[in-house]
Design a protein around this motif. Structure first.
Motif, PDB file in Angstrom:
ATOM      1  N   MET A 178       0.754  -0.945  -0.126  1.00 32.87           N
ATOM      2  CA  MET A 178       0.163   0.115  -0.219  1.00 32.87           C
ATOM      3  C   MET A 178       0.905   1.490   0.266  1.00 32.87           C
ATOM      4  SD  MET A 178      -3.453  -1.159   0.008  1.00 32.87           S
ATOM      5  CE  MET A 178      -4.228   0.221   0.062  1.00 32.87           C
ATOM      6  N   ALA A 179       1.876   1.035   0.040  1.00 32.33           N
ATOM      7  CA  ALA A 179       2.904   2.527   0.569  1.00 32.33           C
ATOM      8  C   ALA A 179       2.918   3.323  -0.981  1.00 32.33           C
ATOM      9  CB  ALA A 179       4.509   2.109   1.035  1.00 32.33           C
ATOM     10  N   GLY A 180       3.040   2.601  -1.476  1.00 33.08           N
ATOM     11  CA  GLY A 180       3.188   3.934  -3.042  1.00 33.08           C
ATOM     12  C   GLY A 180       1.710   5.005  -3.016  1.00 33.08           C
ATOM     13  N   LEU A 181       0.818   4.569  -2.569  1.00 35.73           N
ATOM     14  CA  LEU A 181      -0.367   4.757  -3.011  1.00 35.73           C
ATOM     15  C   LEU A 181      -1.280   5.967  -1.601  1.00 35.73           C
ATOM     16  CD1 LEU A 181      -2.782   1.333  -3.793  1.00 35.73           C
ATOM     17  CD2 LEU A 181      -0.927   2.940  -5.875  1.00 35.73           C
ATOM     18  N   ILE A 182      -0.637   5.831  -0.885  1.00 33.73           N
ATOM     19  CA  ILE A 182      -0.498   6.816   0.423  1.00 33.73           C
ATOM     20  C   ILE A 182      -0.619   7.998  -0.652  1.00 33.73           C
ATOM     21  CG2 ILE A 182      -0.740   7.358   2.614  1.00 33.73           C
ATOM     22  CD1 ILE A 182       0.035   3.866   3.252  1.00 33.73           C
ATOM     23  N   GLN A 183       0.006   8.845  -0.924  1.00 35.97           N
ATOM     24  CA  GLN A 183      -0.201  10.414  -0.448  1.00 35.97           C
ATOM     25  C   GLN A 183      -0.119  10.687  -1.489  1.00 35.97           C
ATOM     26  OE1 GLN A 183       1.343  11.679   1.340  1.00 35.97           O
ATOM     27  NE2 GLN A 183       0.439  13.873   0.279  1.00 35.97           N
ATOM     28  N   PRO A 184      -0.406   9.934  -3.060  1.00 33.12           N
ATOM     29  CA  PRO A 184      -1.530  10.133  -4.283  1.00 33.12           C
ATOM     30  C   PRO A 184      -3.106  10.467  -3.518  1.00 33.12           C
ATOM     31  CG  PRO A 184      -0.038   8.664  -4.796  1.00 33.12           C
ATOM     32  CD  PRO A 184       0.281   8.724  -3.439  1.00 33.12           C
ATOM     33  N   ILE A 185      -3.628   8.899  -2.846  1.00 35.12           N
ATOM     34  CA  ILE A 185      -5.036   9.296  -2.435  1.00 35.12           C
ATOM     35  C   ILE A 185      -4.954  10.319  -1.519  1.00 35.12           C
ATOM     36  CG2 ILE A 185      -6.406   7.557  -1.505  1.00 35.12           C
ATOM     37  CD1 ILE A 185      -5.219   5.033  -2.289  1.00 35.12           C
ATOM     38  N   LEU A 186      -4.243  10.777  -0.749  1.00 35.05           N
ATOM     39  CA  LEU A 186      -4.943  11.123   0.266  1.00 35.05           C
ATOM     40  C   LEU A 186      -5.280  12.750  -0.650  1.00 35.05           C
ATOM     41  CD1 LEU A 186      -2.461  11.038   2.893  1.00 35.05           C
ATOM     42  CD2 LEU A 186      -4.828   9.940   2.987  1.00 35.05           C
ATOM     43  N   GLU A 187      -4.285  12.368  -1.224  1.00 33.81           N
ATOM     44  CA  GLU A 187      -4.331  14.347  -2.235  1.00 33.81           C
ATOM     45  C   GLU A 187      -5.727  13.899  -2.880  1.00 33.81           C
ATOM     46  OE1 GLU A 187      -0.577  15.068  -4.780  1.00 33.81           O
ATOM     47  OE2 GLU A 187       0.203  14.745  -2.049  1.00 33.81           O
ATOM     48  N   ARG A 188      -6.397  13.408  -3.396  1.00 33.00           N
ATOM     49  CA  ARG A 188      -7.508  12.626  -4.190  1.00 33.00           C
ATOM     50  C   ARG A 188      -8.406  12.589  -2.975  1.00 33.00           C
ATOM     51  NH1 ARG A 188      -5.011   8.419  -7.527  1.00 33.00           N
ATOM     52  NH2 ARG A 188      -6.368   7.188  -5.864  1.00 33.00           N
ATOM     53  N   TRP A 189      -7.976  12.106  -1.758  1.00 33.80           N
ATOM     54  CA  TRP A 189      -9.702  12.389  -0.685  1.00 33.80           C
ATOM     55  C   TRP A 189      -9.789  13.773  -0.668  1.00 33.80           C
ATOM     56  CZ3 TRP A 189      -8.592   6.436   1.981  1.00 33.80           C
ATOM     57  CH2 TRP A 189      -8.744   6.272   0.666  1.00 33.80           C
ATOM     58  N   PHE A 190      -8.801  14.662  -0.007  1.00 28.50           N
ATOM     59  CA  PHE A 190      -8.896  15.736   0.964  1.00 28.50           C
ATOM     60  C   PHE A 190      -8.555  17.080  -0.306  1.00 28.50           C
ATOM     61  CE2 PHE A 190      -8.722  12.907   4.185  1.00 28.50           C
ATOM     62  CZ  PHE A 190      -9.698  12.303   4.665  1.00 28.50           C
ATOM     63  N   SER A 191      -9.102  17.846   0.304  1.00 24.33           N
ATOM     64  CA  SER A 191      -8.550  19.831  -0.664  1.00 24.33           C
ATOM     65  C   SER A 191      -7.251  19.907  -0.330  1.00 24.33           C
ATOM     66  CB  SER A 191      -9.743  20.484  -0.476  1.00 24.33           C
ATOM     67  OG  SER A 191     -10.171  20.741   0.400  1.00 24.33           O
ATOM     68  N   GLN A 192      -6.936  20.695  -0.524  1.00 24.86           N
ATOM     69  CA  GLN A 192      -5.305  20.624  -0.242  1.00 24.86           C
ATOM     70  C   GLN A 192      -6.079  22.342   0.955  1.00 24.86           C
ATOM     71  OE1 GLN A 192      -2.532  22.829  -2.738  1.00 24.86           O
ATOM     72  NE2 GLN A 192      -1.511  23.792  -1.581  1.00 24.86           N
ATOM     73  N   PHE A 208      -8.165  21.444   3.204  1.00 22.94           N
ATOM     74  CA  PHE A 208      -8.048  21.105   4.331  1.00 22.94           C
ATOM     75  C   PHE A 208      -7.626  20.243   4.597  1.00 22.94           C
ATOM     76  CE2 PHE A 208      -9.788  16.748   6.170  1.00 22.94           C
ATOM     77  CZ  PHE A 208     -10.371  17.014   7.283  1.00 22.94           C
ATOM     78  N   ARG A 209      -5.867  19.466   4.066  1.00 20.56           N
ATOM     79  CA  ARG A 209      -5.069  19.151   4.177  1.00 20.56           C
ATOM     80  C   ARG A 209      -3.931  19.766   5.539  1.00 20.56           C
ATOM     81  NH1 ARG A 209      -5.101  17.434  -1.029  1.00 20.56           N
ATOM     82  NH2 ARG A 209      -3.440  18.204  -1.711  1.00 20.56           N
ATOM     83  N   GLU A 210      -4.246  21.238   4.603  1.00 16.53           N
ATOM     84  CA  GLU A 210      -3.259  22.112   5.534  1.00 16.53           C
ATOM     85  C   GLU A 210      -3.844  22.765   7.129  1.00 16.53           C
ATOM     86  OE1 GLU A 210      -2.410  25.144   2.257  1.00 16.53           O
ATOM     87  OE2 GLU A 210      -1.050  24.503   1.389  1.00 16.53           O
ATOM     88  N   ARG A 211      -4.863  22.394   6.428  1.00 17.70           N
ATOM     89  CA  ARG A 211      -6.080  22.909   8.395  1.00 17.70           C
ATOM     90  C   ARG A 211      -6.848  21.424   9.354  1.00 17.70           C
ATOM     91  NH1 ARG A 211     -10.906  23.249   6.021  1.00 17.70           N
ATOM     92  NH2 ARG A 211     -12.011  21.846   7.599  1.00 17.70           N
ATOM     93  N   ASP A 212      -6.115  20.578   8.430  1.00 12.35           N
ATOM     94  CA  ASP A 212      -6.905  19.182   9.980  1.00 12.35           C
ATOM     95  C   ASP A 212      -5.546  17.872   9.279  1.00 12.35           C
ATOM     96  OD1 ASP A 212      -7.912  17.124  11.637  1.00 12.35           O
ATOM     97  OD2 ASP A 212      -9.777  18.099  11.021  1.00 12.35           O
ATOM     98  N   SER A 213      -4.695  18.204   9.978  1.00 15.19           N
ATOM     99  CA  SER A 213      -2.862  17.319  10.072  1.00 15.19           C
ATOM    100  C   SER A 213      -3.651  15.954  10.593  1.00 15.19           C
ATOM    101  CB  SER A 213      -1.266  17.770  10.273  1.00 15.19           C
ATOM    102  OG  SER A 213      -1.812  17.873  10.941  1.00 15.19           O
ATOM    103  N   ALA A 214      -4.494  15.628  11.581  1.00 14.98           N
ATOM    104  CA  ALA A 214      -4.611  14.816  12.529  1.00 14.98           C
ATOM    105  C   ALA A 214      -5.450  13.410  11.859  1.00 14.98           C
ATOM    106  CB  ALA A 214      -4.845  15.258  13.443  1.00 14.98           C
ATOM    107  N   THR A 215      -6.866  14.674  10.754  1.00 14.79           N
ATOM    108  CA  THR A 215      -7.740  13.819  10.036  1.00 14.79           C
ATOM    109  C   THR A 215      -6.395  12.768   8.907  1.00 14.79           C
ATOM    110  OG1 THR A 215      -9.974  15.078  10.916  1.00 14.79           O
ATOM    111  CG2 THR A 215      -9.542  13.653   8.898  1.00 14.79           C
ATOM    112  N   VAL A 216      -6.474  13.776   8.202  1.00 15.83           N
ATOM    113  CA  VAL A 216      -5.532  13.259   6.875  1.00 15.83           C
ATOM    114  C   VAL A 216      -4.546  12.116   7.633  1.00 15.83           C
ATOM    115  CG1 VAL A 216      -4.092  13.604   5.060  1.00 15.83           C
ATOM    116  CG2 VAL A 216      -5.669  15.323   6.006  1.00 15.83           C
ATOM    117  N   ALA A 217      -3.964  12.343   8.816  1.00 17.15           N
ATOM    118  CA  ALA A 217      -3.315  11.418   9.677  1.00 17.15           C
ATOM    119  C   ALA A 217      -3.551   9.895  10.066  1.00 17.15           C
ATOM    120  CB  ALA A 217      -2.321  11.738  10.711  1.00 17.15           C
ATOM    121  N   LYS A 218      -4.856   9.895  10.521  1.00 18.72           N
ATOM    122  CA  LYS A 218      -5.325   8.827  10.956  1.00 18.72           C
ATOM    123  C   LYS A 218      -5.898   8.633   9.486  1.00 18.72           C
ATOM    124  CE  LYS A 218     -10.233   7.051  12.935  1.00 18.72           C
ATOM    125  NZ  LYS A 218     -11.351   7.892  13.602  1.00 18.72           N
ATOM    126  N   VAL A 219      -6.858   9.250   8.212  1.00 15.99           N
ATOM    127  CA  VAL A 219      -7.320   8.116   7.120  1.00 15.99           C
ATOM    128  C   VAL A 219      -5.541   7.713   6.535  1.00 15.99           C
ATOM    129  CG1 VAL A 219      -7.625   8.658   4.934  1.00 15.99           C
ATOM    130  CG2 VAL A 219      -8.649   9.827   7.052  1.00 15.99           C
TER     131      VAL A 219
END
Length: 259
Positions: A142-156, A158-169
């Motif tokens: 899974m490792a190589g998929l995670i960062q691209p997925i997070l960039e699709r799943w959350f707006s930029q 939100f990723r900057e505002r709520d790093s805790a939720t992004v880390a949980k996902v």
């Protein structure tokens, strides 16, 4: 509750809310687990007996390496209802969970009451995209998929505002069994529900993320236009709208289920 044996296989199931309340069954997205619904549980469990489970191939549920289909995932949900002695339930599924919800409403609509289909599609092509992803995760995990997925799943924003939720996902993705993920990708690749969903008669709410690149607004509107009487709600969110806009998502679902 502990791991339950469903059709001879282990499934992780959790129940919140009053035992005598109407049942709301939740189904997680590809690459997550039942904890993706944590922000919604305090409010929803006041009015409903909320049943959530790790989908086949995810979390602590079975991740056997064999062919999966959307029908199989739908049959898992029906078997969970049967196991718990539940004749009928509301449904809320996001992304892959929404695809399973479409199948259930088409093929087992009498087991469902109201149906929420969030950030989802009736057809998810092209096949080559899924084949490439399947090949990658089978070879490299899974490792190589995670960062691209997070960039699709959350707006930029939100990723900057709520790093805790992004880390949980990110943690959910990293702990998803690779073979389970790959087989669910194949189920999505092979799905085409654009015509069958026209037969759905349940009340349906389609939730759309306005900036969702994974299941774009057009995909949600296609579903709503195919299902007679379906309602839509658009949220200022990308793909995981229940996490990016938790209060608005929670309220939209409650308002629909209690209408």
């Amino acid at each position: 509750m502990p791991i339950e044996t469903i059709r001879g296989e282990p499934f992780n199931i959790r129940i919140d809310g009053p035992a005598d309340a109407p049942v709301l069954l939740l189904s997680n997205s590809l690459g997550t687990n039942l904890s993706m619904w944590d922000p919604q549980i305090p409010e929803w469990s006041r009015a409903f007996r909320v049943v959530r489970y790790d989908s086949r191939g995810h979390g602590q549920s079975t991740a056997a390496d064999k062919p999966y289909s959307i029908a199989m995932l739908g049959e898992d949900a029906l078997a969970i209802l049967d196991h718990l002695g539940i004749a009928k339930a509301h449904w809320c599924g996001l992304s892959k969970g929404g695809m399973v919800g479409q199948w259930l409403a088409t093929h087992a609509g009498k087991r469902l009451d109201r149906v929420v289909l969030a950030n989802t599609g009736a057809r998810m092509g092209p096949p080559d995209l899924w084949n490439t992803r399947i090949k990658s995760v089978r070879a490299n995990g899974m490792a190589g998929l995670i960062q691209p997925i997070l960039e699709r799943w959350f707006s930029q924003e939100f990723r900057e505002r709520d790093s805790a939720t992004v880390a949980k996902v990110s943690e959910m993705l990293s702990t998803t069994p690779p073979l389970g993920y790959a087989n669910c990708c194949a189920a999505i690749r092979d799905m085409d529900q654009r015509e069958p969903i026209r037969a759905i008669t349940n009340p349906v709410l389609v939730i759309i993320g306005k900036v969702d690149p994974a299941t774009p607004p057009a995909a949600g509107h296609l579903i709503a236009e195919a299902i007679h009487g379906a309602q839509t709600v658009e949220l200022d969110a990308a793909h995981l709208s229940n996490l990016e806009q938790p209060a608005a998502f929670t309220k939209a679902v409650l308002d629909f289920l209690q209408a």
